[in-house]
Design a protein around this motif. Structure first.
Motif, PDB file in Angstrom:
ATOM      1  N   THR A 108       0.836  -1.202   0.000  1.00  0.00           N
ATOM      2  CA  THR A 108       0.000   0.000   0.000  1.00  0.00           C
ATOM      3  C   THR A 108       0.868   1.248   0.000  1.00  0.00           C
ATOM      4  N   ARG A 122       1.739   5.351   0.194  1.00  0.00           N
ATOM      5  CA  ARG A 122       1.335   6.533   0.936  1.00  0.00           C
ATOM      6  C   ARG A 122       1.497   7.742   0.031  1.00  0.00           C
ATOM      7  N   THR A 180       0.253  13.329   5.316  1.00  0.00           N
ATOM      8  CA  THR A 180       0.512  12.030   4.720  1.00  0.00           C
ATOM      9  C   THR A 180      -0.699  11.138   4.923  1.00  0.00           C
ATOM     10  N   THR A 188      -2.748   7.377   3.256  1.00  0.00           N
ATOM     11  CA  THR A 188      -2.623   6.227   2.367  1.00  0.00           C
ATOM     12  C   THR A 188      -3.347   6.517   1.058  1.00  0.00           C
ATOM     13  N   ASN A 228      -5.377   4.555  -0.134  1.00  0.00           N
ATOM     14  CA  ASN A 228      -6.754   4.152   0.144  1.00  0.00           C
ATOM     15  C   ASN A 228      -7.598   5.355   0.570  1.00  0.00           C
ATOM     16  N   ARG A 229      -7.056   6.146   1.479  1.00  0.00           N
ATOM     17  CA  ARG A 229      -7.805   7.309   1.953  1.00  0.00           C
ATOM     18  C   ARG A 229      -7.910   8.374   0.864  1.00  0.00           C
ATOM     19  N   ASP A 240      -8.888   0.210   5.559  1.00  0.00           N
ATOM     20  CA  ASP A 240      -7.785  -0.028   6.486  1.00  0.00           C
ATOM     21  C   ASP A 240      -8.140   0.563   7.838  1.00  0.00           C
ATOM     22  N   GLU A 300      -7.600   3.364   8.954  1.00  0.00           N
ATOM     23  CA  GLU A 300      -8.008   4.766   8.888  1.00  0.00           C
ATOM     24  C   GLU A 300      -9.431   4.931   8.371  1.00  0.00           C
ATOM     25  N   ASP A 321       7.611  -0.836   4.760  1.00  0.00           N
ATOM     26  CA  ASP A 321       7.248  -1.110   3.369  1.00  0.00           C
ATOM     27  C   ASP A 321       8.363  -1.878   2.664  1.00  0.00           C
TER      28      ASP A 321
END
Length: 992
Positions: A211, A213, A252, A254, A256-257, A303, A305, A432
């Motif tokens: 994933t 960032r 910062t 992800t 995803n967000r 996730d 978050e 990571d």
């Protein structure tokens, strides 16, 4: 009952039950979602029954059909579900034989007895034709396991086995999704060959994806700056109210967000940062979610978050360089959204999937699509890039309910309108890196050892070895944050079969080039013997690559057309082979190899080539320069050009691998070269070369000469300079100080970044002042001896802490590593508690009592003149002087390297006590008189207890805020862009 009998029985039952009852037939078509008109148009009931049966099978409704048949014909001998399925396979095989052109592509067949399983579950018996290799495997229904091309070793759908009717939406959708899934399911591991099959190793994208960032830059609003009216004096609020527009913050999050919060997202990143991999991953997950795994998107992109509950969006994935070439053929006044879809359908038609013109309309109009557009920067022509950008914006506004993701490199990004939010991919963090390496080594170990404990043990051991080596080596760590370069590092590590890695960049790139060039020999397709005893050596191949790289640097390009590349190859090969037929043969094989096997110079598009990572181009160009007889004058012509900076540094690094003499001559010549774009530019470049080469690789007298020139730059007085001249002088000094600090001549020392300490002797001093806003009360306060860091703690020092502990990095770093240009700036955006964690860590590492200063200790170190027994108004004296601090009026609009305002030193020689950043202290905010025994230094107080800040910052312009006695405050959980800290060393630990 045989499959053939089951099929015949089913046809009869269908005919008897409802095929003659048109109303019932129409109702059943509607229930199953089958186009009735197409069946009505058939010229026989047998064909209608066959088509109906096939459609029901495709929709996984066989069981429901059997129930209907049994209800309508309770006394009939109905087939079983398995028999009906087998019958359908046999019928499909008979009706849709394998096209002859597919057979020539097949390299591997799944299952016993020459079985191919396709969308409809086709069972093909007997020989296929061509050179098919028969292996045993597992048959999965509803998948197409056809072929691997001759580059692969993996199963990839190139086209459908069956002749899909163009007017069958269900089958077209199935073929489309299957193609997307198979196309994006795997990634090649560059430079790795399978020991079992002599094929390039591939890895499942879902197995290796990490994933990402992203970082976004946002303006801090007044609420963030001031928090509330009660704290109007906090953090120099008087200066910030009027100048808040200059303060920028970064956040910062992800990917995803970023996806959840932005329906239209532009993903920006450096080469090799994972942009294309991200879009391929999105295409894969959304296709699988739409096809057979509903809820996969929500499961994958939710996730800790966020919850990302999005499903059933059809992915549309297009490479924008193809779009640029496509619309180039048409005048710009014809540009419109239809062009993008026309090109996309043409792409699939070439794969054997003929999509109708309206195929995507329903999904786009209803917002049931995610549009993925990769590589805006790869449209090279400026005017064409503008056309593509406008077309993207038009397409986006035409389908406002859809999700859009566009990717681009930073350098080639043209800002998009239409509501696009920009998110820059951050570099890998250590966790990571470890996850990526584990995935990578697991694939390598399984390929070599098979599954089982031995492979798992090998995976863990090699992952730990390399991850630890990366964490301990700053040079390698700076490279490993990029996924592509991390793969190269892993290649080197695998080849070395040891935990050692080179400490200098040039040595690392040298090994990387050797490893990747040597994979050509293992490929067997490569540049083999032309005639007996005659071949092109690895050295000659490298010289060709160097020539290509230098040509591209000279032409200031990252891509090269096929014709020009062939011309360069002929130019390099002709002196080696007098027979032009040999030259042509080698040239052809070389081009073939670029397409198939290498990881250095790669095909980026049809007829377009470039280096897989910019660093390879710059390093090989540097090697080419270093091998010139006139390498010094050639280099000096380019020292002032930023395009050549990295190439010059890597040239020096390469020369350093060969010995000290030539690199010393080069460094001396650069340092003394009079032609430079700004003062001391060449001296800074010369010291950067020394740092890149490494300790002991440059003659000592040359290194001393360069350092002395930079020290002279630091000592040039700032007093008397104004406005732009002052800012320029400060910037020059900052570059000089940063270069010296990187060379180990800074204000801290390894291995843990322990500060340079200034001793503050025991004794009384006057605390407070008789001026407004300093609480007015002057009182004498005795303090024991302590030591204080000469400058605030820097990003570079804090990085040592986060690397060792895994503690969260500050938000303004891109990834978990600070950029080179801010390593020597004070670290900011830390809570008070973050600073305490750092102090605890440094205390543990050094065995000393290190803590934040009390406000009394800070004030004494900043302004008490023990000789004159009086307090200064400012650290340097009683009059404000703009040339002695970084504040708003100077106009830098950011933090500056620590310690550059040495004229602004306190009476004890402590630097940066005014300006640059506010500094946390360990003291509670209370009214004077200051009493250290009144609980002021309690480190365990609640999270809402305000802590004192001192010193002022770069965003403040009010001169009063920089006075030694001025006090401000903030709550300990805030992270602000202009708050940092320094530390003190106490003679004994303080009590919590």
């Amino acid at each position: 009952m045989s499959p053939q009998l089951a099929l015949g029985t089913t046809r009869t039952l269908l005919f008897n039950a409802f095929m003659q009852d048109r109303e019932l037939f129409t109702d059943l078509c509607s229930d199953f979602g089958i186009p009735a008109q197409e069946l009505h148009d058939q010229d026989s009931d047998r064909k209608r029954a066959n088509l109906f049966l096939n459609a029901v099978y495709q929709l996984n409704q066989l069981e429901a059909l059997l129930d209907i048949l049994k209800t309508e014909n309770p006394d009939a001998d109905c087939p079983t579900l398995e028999q009906l399925g087998q019958a359908n396979w046999a019928a499909q095989c008979a009706n849709h034989p394998l096209p002859p052109n597919i057979a020539s592509h097949i390299t591997q067949i799944i299952g016993d007895n020459n079985t191919v399983v396709a969308q409809q579950g086709v069972n093909v018996g007997g020989g296929i034709g061509g050179n098919a290799e028969i292996n045993t495997g597992t048959i999965h229904k509803n998948q197409i396991y056809i072929v691997s091309d001759d580059q692969g070793g993996h199963f990839e759908q190139l086209k459908s086995i069956l002749n899909i009717p163009p007017n069958d939406p269900a089958q077209l959708l199935n073929a489309y999704l299957t193609w997307l899934i198979e196309k994006n399911r795997v990634l090649p591991l560059q430079g790795i060959q399978s020991k079992k099959h002599n094929q390039q190793v591939y890895i499942e994208l879902e197995e290796i994806y990490v994933t990402l960032r992203t970082v976004t830059e946002t303006m801090l609003d007044r609420r963030t700056a001031l928090l509330d009216a009660e704290r109007e004096m906090v953090v120099g609020a008087k200066g910030r109210v009027e100048h808040i527009d200059r303060i920028k913050g970064v956040e910062t999050i992800t990917v995803n967000r970023a996806l959840k919060e932005n329906q239209k997202l532009a993903i920006i990143g450096d080469p090799g940062s994972g942009k294309t991999t991200l879009l391929r991953y999105l295409a894969l997950i959304y296709a699988k979610d739409f096809d057979s795994e509903p809820g996969l998107v929500a499961q994958t992109f939710s996730d800790s978050e966020i919850t990302f509950d999005e499903r059933q969006k059809l992915p549309i994935f297009l490479e924008l360089r193809q779009l640029g070439a496509y619309i180039r053929q048409e005048p710009s006044y014809l540009d419109g959204p239809a062009q993008l879809l026309d090109l996309y359908r043409l792409h699939f038609k070439n794969q054997g999937i003929d999509l109708p013109k309206t195929f995507f309309d329903g999904y786009l109009n209803s917002g049931q699509a995610i549009v993925l557009l990769d590589g805006l920067d790869e449209v090279a022509d400026g005017e064409l890039k503008q056309r593509v950008s406008r077309l993207i914006e038009t397409f986006t506004t035409s389908y406002p309910s859809c999700r859009f993701v566009v990717s681009s490199r930073v350098a080639g990004y043209r800002r998009l309108g239409a509501g696009y939010h920009e998110a820059t991919i951050r570099e890998f963090r250590l966790d990571d890196v470890r996850q990526f390496l584990h995935n990578w080594y697991r694939k390598i170990s399984i390929d070599a050892l098979g599954t089982g404990p031995q492979a798992e043990a090998y995976t863990q051991r090699r992952t730990d070895d390399l991850a630890n080596a990366i964490a301990q080596n700053q040079t390698i760590r700076d490279l490993a944050v990029n996924p592509l370069m991390l793969t190269v590092i892993a290649l080197i590590h695998k080849d070395l079969e040891s935990t050692s890695l080179p400490s200098q960049r040039a040595a690392l790139y040298e090994q990387a080039v050797d490893v990747l060039i040597n994979t050509w020999d293992a490929a067997k397709i490569g540049l083999t013997h032309l005639q007996e005893g005659e071949q092109i050596s690895a050295t000659q191949r490298r010289l060709i690559l160097q020539a290509v790289a230098l040509h591209m640097q000279e032409q200031r390009t990252r891509e090269l057309g096929e014709n020009l590349l062939q011309e360069l190859l002929r130019r390099e090969l002709s002196p080696l082979y007098p027979d032009q037929a040999d030259v042509a043969s080698i040239e052809q094989r070389f081009m073939q190899l670029l397409e198939e096997r290498t990881g250095i110079l790669v095909a980026k598009d049809e007829g377009v080539y470039g280096f897989s990572h910019l660093t390879f181009q710059e390093y090989l160009a540097g090697c080419a320069i270093a091998n010139k007889d006139g390498y010094i004058p050639y280099t000096l012509e380019r020292t002032g050009d930023s395009w050549w900076r990295e190439t010059i540094l890597l040239e020096a690094g390469y020369l350093g691998l060969k010995g000290w003499e030539k690199v010393s001559h080069l460094v001396q010549a650069i340092a003394d070269h009079p032609d430079e774009p700004s003062q001391y530019h060449n001296t800074v470049l010369a010291l950067a070369c020394i740092n890149d080469v490494g300790d002991g690789k440059v003659e000592a007298t040359v290194q001393e000469h360069v350092q002395a020139k930079l020290q002279a730059a630091i000592n040039v007085p700032l007093k008397g300079k104004k406005d732009e001249a002052l800012r320029e002088a400060v910037n020059v000094r900052g570059l000089a100080v940063s270069a010296l600090q990187q060379a180990g001549m800074g204000y801290w020392y390894g291995p843990h970044g322990e500060p340079e300490w200034i001793t503050i002797p025991a004794g009384e001093f006057e605390m407070g002042a008789g001026v407004d806003d300093d609480d007015k009360l002057i009182h004498n306060l005795p303090l024991p001896e302590f030591k204080i860091s000469r400058v605030p703690i820097t990003n570079g020092q804090y990085f040592l802490f986060t690397t060792d502990t895994g503690y969260e990095a500050p938000k303004h770093w891109e990834g978990d590593t600070p950029k080179d240009e801010i390593r020597n700036h004070p670290v900011v955006q830390l809570t008070w508690h973050d600073c305490l964690k750092y102090c605890d860590w440094l205390s543990q590492k050094t065995g000393q009592a290190i803590i934040l200063p009390s406000e009394a200790e800070w004030e004494k170190a900043a302004g008490w003149d023990a000789v004159k027994q009086q307090k200064r108004a400012f650290p340097w004296g009683d009059e404000f002087d703009l040339a002695k601090l970084n504040c708003d009026s100077l106009g830098l609009n950011s933090t500056s390297p620590v310690g550059i305002f040495h004229e602004g030193a306190s009476p004890y020689g402590v630097l940066d006590m005014a300006g640059n950043v506010w500094e946390w202290t360990r003291s509670h905010w209370k009214e004077y008189e200051y009493d250290p025994d009144d609980g002021l230094e309690d480190l365990t107080a609640g999270v809402d207890v305000g802590r004192v800040l001192r010193g002022g910052s770069f965003v403040n312009f009010n001169q009063d805020l920089f006075r030694v006695a001025y006090r401000s405050r903030d709550v300990p959980y805030d992270r602000i862009v202009n708050i940092g800290f320094r530390v003190v060393l106490l003679s004994s630990p303080i009590s919590s």
